[in-house]
Design an enzyme around this catalytic site. Structure first.
Site, PDB file in Angstrom:
ATOM      1  N   HIS A   1       0.810  -1.219   0.000  1.00 12.95           N
ATOM      2  CA  HIS A   1       0.000   0.000   0.000  1.00 12.95           C
ATOM      3  C   HIS A   1       0.840   1.264   0.000  1.00 12.95           C
ATOM      4  CE1 HIS A   1      -3.101   2.805   1.895  1.00 12.95           C
ATOM      5  NE2 HIS A   1      -3.688   2.360   0.806  1.00 12.95           N
TER       6      HIS A   1
ATOM      7  N   LYS B   1       3.385   4.382  -0.972  1.00 15.84           N
ATOM      8  CA  LYS B   1       3.545   5.248  -2.140  1.00 15.84           C
ATOM      9  C   LYS B   1       4.857   6.011  -1.964  1.00 15.84           C
ATOM     10  CE  LYS B   1      -1.079   5.184  -0.900  1.00 15.84           C
ATOM     11  NZ  LYS B   1      -1.427   3.979  -1.616  1.00 15.84           N
TER      12      LYS B   1
ATOM     13  N   ASP C   1      17.700   9.456  -7.250  1.00 20.44           N
ATOM     14  CA  ASP C   1      19.139   9.294  -6.995  1.00 20.44           C
ATOM     15  C   ASP C   1      19.447   8.986  -5.528  1.00 20.44           C
ATOM     16  OD1 ASP C   1      19.627   9.765  -9.661  1.00 20.44           O
ATOM     17  OD2 ASP C   1      20.048  11.897  -9.393  1.00 20.44           O
TER      18      ASP C   1
ATOM     19  N   HIS D   1      -8.150  11.178   1.739  1.00 23.62           N
ATOM     20  CA  HIS D   1      -7.240  10.042   1.564  1.00 23.62           C
ATOM     21  C   HIS D   1      -5.954  10.254   2.360  1.00 23.62           C
ATOM     22  CE1 HIS D   1      -4.638   7.167  -0.778  1.00 23.62           C
ATOM     23  NE2 HIS D   1      -5.757   6.471  -0.750  1.00 23.62           N
TER      24      HIS D   1
ATOM     25  N   LYS E   1      -3.149  10.473   5.311  1.00 26.00           N
ATOM     26  CA  LYS E   1      -2.722   9.621   6.425  1.00 26.00           C
ATOM     27  C   LYS E   1      -1.739  10.447   7.250  1.00 26.00           C
ATOM     28  CE  LYS E   1      -3.562   6.670   2.769  1.00 26.00           C
ATOM     29  NZ  LYS E   1      -4.960   6.417   3.006  1.00 26.00           N
TER      30      LYS E   1
ATOM     31  N   ASP F   1       0.608  19.058  18.766  1.00 28.16           N
ATOM     32  CA  ASP F   1       1.198  20.178  19.525  1.00 28.16           C
ATOM     33  C   ASP F   1       1.935  21.189  18.663  1.00 28.16           C
ATOM     34  OD1 ASP F   1       0.233  18.933  21.781  1.00 28.16           O
ATOM     35  OD2 ASP F   1       2.147  17.989  22.292  1.00 28.16           O
TER      36      ASP F   1
END
Length: 966
Positions: free
Chosen positions: A455, A457, A462, A788, A790, A795
């Site tokens: 899952h 991404k 380089d 979508h 995450k 703080d």
């Protein structure tokens, strides 16, 4: 450094007593050297280095003679010490000479017997004789080497090493002088026997591979791989073979390769499972060495116990000096340590993320790594597209034609469950150029992985700059803060077939497909037409509303599958991040671990067309060729969720980081996530993020301290379904576990808070979502904004961004593979917290303010004060007021779902049976919509609260294991 006897020649030779003082060093060799480049050092001086791309220059060692050393840099030898030893049953002692060698920035030690010096000298004499008297050999000499064959060689005394004719210190000095004179002469220095004597290989002096470690010829035993699933049948425990390989030890890994062709045969990364053992008990061989990590137990065989101890000690010294960061679990049990003073840049929404990735891809000189849950080759990185310059697959093709190696890892989906067609993505990318290599994983049957996915991404350039987060390079992900519902630009109808520009060998995987099938695939994909007058942001399959209709026929990328004249698109909200330097090296190391693991376990990838990848040294990580604009310095740590099936090792550091960061928070927690399924019951739910939130709120309540928790998730899960009829079994299954986490059942957050503080929980936590509205063909419409992201901000000082959802699939490590980063600010700026002055982190504060500006409408109304995230004014009069007002207006105007007023299927029928204000009185509806500020709405906690939402057991969704949903 190298092992004694590991590469000693065995040919008979004769000594020579020649004078070499008249010979000159070949520093002015004018031969073009394409395998070296000029590099600017930190002190402003220019030095010659071997570029990292030399790791792909796979040739026989002998064929690379003369190209292993860095041109123009001398090799200086110093015999530092001697060592006495006995060999086998011999009573007499022998002497080992420790020779310290320096070549530019590289230093290493070899240990040789006097006999080996004699054998070297004999080989060099024979080399000279052949070059002098055989015409064909003379033709092969370089112009600068030809005079050297006519000159004399330095002298090497041929007396026995154990006679008292020469004192030890005198002999030591003589050997040092002999070596230094020989090494000044390119004719002798570049001979493959000398290179073997010095224990050097084509990988010895590559700057980005870091310091030179021990090297030498060894015998290695086959097998020892720890492979998940049906691939592992244990045959190598009883049936194995010994093979001759050249072993190379670097700062954070070791490898072995075939000297006859130069191909790297295996790479073993150092990790917290790394262990060395010597002896028969561990290796079943008297002089064996076992080198072990999480994914393999490698056994090598030596010629003596002393040599085995030498290899073991040199590898240990190398790892403890340079690779110790990877030998022990780091904070949160992560594979990577905290990287201090690291540049990082956040991205809100796909527009800026895609654009930054596009610019970074253009900067690539050596390698590009990409891994995605879904990758769409035809996605445009900059919009609106006026040509195909920024179409992803064509960007990668352009870089591949420039010599950049492109490596892509794709999740191999279960085709009956998903329509992302990774096979099409793989073939379209690899058709462009042989420098583009694509792997898919897992093989569901052989690996026994049917339920879990890759899952993560990630894009790495380089191994110096890396992008990660929640954004796939795929359809539907590009968006900006406008969250448009419509896209009605005009496309030219002129279309032409795409022609392949490469007709050569594309590797065994491509060759396995018949030419007619490939041609058919190319013909099926039409060009997008003349884009000069294009004003569309989302072309073809990119225009989507996947809850109303899931993607179909993604191999026809430029054809719409949603009628954009009648159906709004679904806006997409997401978060990404870029990191530099050592943190980017860590991200790249994770990719390399996965790539090499898949190459090892899948037979179709064992060919040399798919090479083993090598991690660059962290010692050169601060040499940044470019920086993503507006990056900020902070402390950064890479986190993962991986298991043996996904990468060969086990880790759930993302879950640990969430738990510890929540528990240590002082003022507030802000979460955006695609899912929110937590609160462990040790049966169906195991992750404890919801429990940590309850713990922290109760702690604040008991201490009578102010504390806020903001949680934003999408109004509906991302499955195709008609919410007006209940949404279907998949949507309802996710809703069941989401409501179980938030407000329903004994384990839910609100029930546990209510049992101790009553309705006072409303002062601590807020569950929200985001929605927008617009007009299509003069008709008012609304749609949820699909969250979508995450991400978690704590703080105004700490941020976690990654690919991991808040559910068991992403957090436990044993299920989906995930990648994330925690950023902790070191640069503080003045701010406000609960009405008092507060030093906020520059990275975290700027990200929170950007999120609040868009969500609350402060981007268009600067009078909305969002600086203080926990004050009563902000929480009650800004956040709650805007959320409540927007929710009421949307329900009044559109009667939109999901809604708190719909608690049963009966309510749902009645609710959908009434016309909305947008339909009956559009003008009045438009006036009402003027009251909308931003996009914030309350999450409908009571939606279908009277219904049992789990799928019926006799449905296909009901037959799916619960673990799939959570």
């Amino acid at each position: 450094m190298s092992a004694p006897q590991a590469s000693a020649p065995s040919l008979d030779r004769t000594d020579s007593h020649l004078d070499a003082e008249a010979l000159q060093v070949d520093d002015d060799d004018e031969e073009d050297c394409e395998d070296e480049v000029d590099a600017l050092r930190g002190d402003g001086t220019v030095s010659r280095i071997k570029p990292f791309t030399q790791v792909y220059n796979e040739k026989c060692f002998k064929d690379q003679s003369g190209k292993l050393f860095i041109r123009g840099l001398p090799i200086i030898a110093r015999v530092e010490a001697t060592e006495r030893y006995t060999s086998g049953s011999k009573v007499r002692t022998s002497t080992l000479y420790a020779v310290r060698l320096t070549h530019g920035e590289f230093t290493w030690t070899v240990k040789k017997k006097y006999k080996q010096f004699q054998e070297l000298n004999r080989d060099l004499v024979r080399h000279k004789l052949i070059a002098t008297y055989l015409p064909l050999s003379r033709l092969k000499l370089r112009r600068t080497e030809a005079p050297e064959t006519a000159a004399e060689m330095p002298s090497l005394n041929s007396s026995n090493e154990d006679t008292p004719s020469r004192r030890a210190s005198s002999k030591q000095k003589h050997l040092e002088q002999y070596l230094n004179k020989i090494l000044k002469l390119s004719f002798y220095r570049n001979y493959h026997v000398m290179e073997e004597f010095l224990d050097v290989s084509p990988l010895s002096f590559i700057h980005d591979l870091g310091p030179k470690g021990v090297e030498g010829m060894i015998l290695k035993r086959s097998g020892g791989h720890r492979i998940h699933g049906l691939n592992c049948i244990g045959r190598h425990q009883v049936c194995y073979r010994w093979s001759k390989r050249w072993l190379v030890v670097k700062d954070s890994f070791l490898l072995y390769m075939k000297p006859e062709d130069g191909f790297i045969s295996f790479v073993l990364l150092f990790d917290s499972g790394f262990k060395l053992e010597v002896g028969k008990k561990a290796t079943d061989k008297k002089y064996g060495v076992k080198i072990e990590n999480f994914s393999r137990s490698l056994i090598i065989k030596c010629s003596s116990y002393r040599q085995a101890l030498w290899w073991s000690q040199e590898i240990t010294d190398m790892t403890e000096k340079w690779g110790k960061d990877f030998l022990i679990p780091q904070r949160f049990e992560s594979f990577a340590p905290i990287r201090h003073n690291t540049l990082a840049k956040w991205f809100v929404n796909g527009k800026d993320y895609f654009s930054a990735v596009a610019d970074a891809l253009e900067q690539a000189n050596e390698e590009i790594f990409i891994t995605d849950w879904w990758l769409s080759p035809e996605v445009f990185l900059k919009r609106p597209a006026k040509d195909t310059e920024w179409q992803l697959d064509l960007v990668l093709k352009r870089k591949a034609m420039q010599g950049v190696k492109v490596y892509v890892l794709l999740y191999k989906e279960v085709e009956l469950a998903l329509n992302i067609n990774s096979d099409y993505s793989k073939r379209m990318l690899m058709l462009h150029h042989p420098n583009i290599k694509v792997m898919r994983h897992p093989d569901h049957v052989s690996s026994i992985v049917l339920l879990w996915a890759h899952h993560e991404k990630m894009v790495a350039i380089d191994q110096t700059v890396a992008f990660l987060g929640g954004i796939d390079l795929a359809y539907g992900r590009w968006d900006d803060h406008h969250y448009r519902l419509t896209d009605l630009g005009e496309l030219s109808e002129t279309k032409a077939p795409l022609e392949s520009e490469y007709n050569g060998q594309l590797g065994e995987d491509i060759c396995a497909v018949r030419a007619t099938e490939l041609e058919a695939r190319i013909r099926e994909r039409a060009e997008p037409g003349d884009l000069k007058s294009n004003y569309l942001y989302w072309i073809g399959k990119d225009y989507c509303n996947f809850i109303k209709k899931d993607w179909i026929q993604v191999d026809k990328p430029y054809e719409d599958f949603v009628d954009r004249a009648t159906s709004p698109r679904m806006p997409w909200r997401d978060i990404g991040v870029a990191v530099h330097g050592k943190a980017a090296r860590d991200v790249s190391r994770h990719f390399i671990q996965r790539w090499n693991y898949i190459k090892t376990i899948k037979n179709k990838y064992k060919s040399t067309f798919y090479p083993y990848l090598l991690p660059k040294s962290h010692s050169t990580a601060d040499e940044l060729p470019f920086v993503v604009p507006r990056s900020q310095a902070a402390n950064v740590q890479i986190l993962r969720s991986v298991d043996r099936w996904s990468s060969g090792s086990c880790e759930c550091s993302i879950h640990s980081a969430y738990i510890e960061t929540i528990k240590s928070s002082q003022h507030y927690i802000y979460i955006e996530n695609q899912f929110f399924i937590s609160c462990a019951d040790d049966r169906s739910i195991l992750n404890k993020i919801g429990d940590a939130i309850v713990y922290r709120i109760l702690q604040a309540h008991r201490a009578n301290k102010k504390f806020r928790v903001y949680i934003i998730i999408p109004l509906l899960p991302g499955f195709e379904g008609d919410i007006t009829t209940g949404g279907g079994n998949s949507i309802q299954a996710i809703l069941h576990f989401t409501f179980r986490t938030m407000c329903r059942g004994d384990h839910s957050i609100l029930n546990r808070l209510h049992s101790e503080m009553g309705d006072d929980w409303r002062n601590y936590i807020s569950f929200c979502s985001v929605r927008t509205h617009g007009e299509l063909q003069s008709k008012l419409m609304t749609e949820l904004i699909y969250v979508h992201s995450k991400m978690m901000i704590v703080d105004d000082r700490k941020v976690i961004i990654g690919s991991a959802n808040i559910n068991d699939r992403s957090m436990l490590g044993k299920r989906d593979s995930e990648l994330a980063v925690i950023v902790e600010d070191t640069e503080m700026v003045p701010s406000v917290m609960d009405g008092e002055e507060y030093q906020a982190g520059k990275f975290a504060l700027s990200l929170r303010l950007e999120c609040f500006k868009v969500i609350l409408g402060a981007i268009s109304d600067p009078t909305i004060n969002i600086q203080d995230p926990i004050s009563d004014h902000f929480f009650l009069e800004v956040w709650n007021t805007i959320g409540s007002s927007n929710t009421d207006i949307y329900e009044k105007v559109f009667r939109c779902l999901p809604s708190n007023t719909v608690r049963s299927r009966k309510d749902l029928l009645e609710f959908t049976g009434q016309e909305s204000l947008a339909t009956t009185s559009p003008e009045e509806a438009r006036e009402e919509l003027k009251g909308i500020r931003g996009h914030l709405v309350f999450y409908p906690l009571m939606f279908l609260s009277d219904e049992h939402l789990l799928p019926p057991l006799n449905s296909k969704e009901g037959m799916v294991p619960v673990e799939v949903w959570v």
